[in-house]
Scaffold this motif. Sequence first.
Motif: not given
Length: 461
Positions: A106-113, A156-161
């Motif tokens: 999404h162009g967020w460039n941020h982990d823990s999505q 619910a699902s996480t990218d694991k950080g």
Amino acid sequence: MPTLRRSSVVSALLGSLLAVPLVTAVPPAHADSRCAHPHKVRVPGAERQVAACLDDLTTAGTVASGHTDRSHWDGLHAAGTRNPSGVPGVQIDGYFPDTSTFNTTHGWNHDSQFVIRLPKRWNGGLVVSGAPGNRRQYANDATISDWVLAKGYAFASTDKGNNGAEFFKDGRRPGDAILEWYHRMTQLTVAAKATVARHYGRSPRRTYAAGISNGGQLVRWALENHPGLYDGGVDSEGTLWPRHGASNALVYLPVALRNYPRYKATGDPAAHKAMIKAGFAPGSEFLWDFNYQIIWDGTQRIYREEIDPAYDGDLEAGIPFCESGTPNCDADYDYHSRPKSVHQAVKRASMSGRIGKPLITVQGTLDALLPITVHGDAYAAMIRSQGAGARHRYYRIEGASHLDLEYDMFPDRMRPLLPCMRTAFEALERWTAPGGGQAPPRSATIPRQTSGDVVNSCSLG
């Protein structure tokens, strides 16, 4: 200096780095009050969230709307897998506070999505998962999300950080990146349970953990360390980091990298014997070339860099496909001779087998990435040694491997694992039903299914 490089095939397997714009859908005219105002529900602890009413929360709808990314889940299911569709509801995408920026989705460039999906017709349950491998938050969409949403579960699902092929750059100490996976699984579970309660007006009656590979590892850890958050879990071919001196991926992968080229070139019996002794299953030889070319080398180097960055000095994740004898070559890595600090890093990420809620494990006997004797068999033995065997069922699926795309490569010699994971989930539902439920069949090795709809059916009985 040599740095980590990946082929285009590996890039597809690990997930795309391309940003995907997130579209905020317009509520349909027939939407009920919960979907007419999706932004009213806040995810506790989220730094950012975007909510949308969707006519279909499954991949049949979310691929087109931009609410998933197909590259996150490529290769995890066989081409003939049938998935349900037509599940309307609310999807919430967002991220928790974090300092790493590997996830460009999404162009967020941020982990823990994370992604949370709330179906309009809710059955009172919640399924929480973490991405397999080094993939991102949508990695379970075609394998788990579609299927449980159609049954009425919130998901619910996480990218694991941390994610991608340089995940080892996260954290300050060796092993920190893996430990963050456990934290993010717990964080998402707590937040998702609260989100579900706020959205539907009541807390979930049952919460399950489900995951594949590294996602299965999260299921194990969750049921060992926070069993009160869950009613049970399904672990499909989960990764095992044993606490003490037993084998792990950093033990058998160097053996494969060192011996497979010689076995392929000459059929050297000594090289073959070394592979089998390391844990690779007899009969899995036809899968070794694919795993050598695509998976083993990159996996060894990035996980070794996470656990033991000092091994190759200033290099980052070693030298791709180096020949044995090359200085700092991962083919010559000897885990057992490494300093105590390396073993301590593994211990920090390890499992105990002390599960506190029912767990069903499925793994393929031909798994050539996480050999079943080293991972599934060893974890089942650990559970028994902790006196928790009554809470565990373990099904060894003959003919299945680690990635179901391998079934598509060799359909006359294999079977996919995903349908067995889905059957295991239904067995878990019955096992944990109110009033005591129905215990699943005893743990067993399940013969390879050769007739019927092999891609979409599996019997564990």
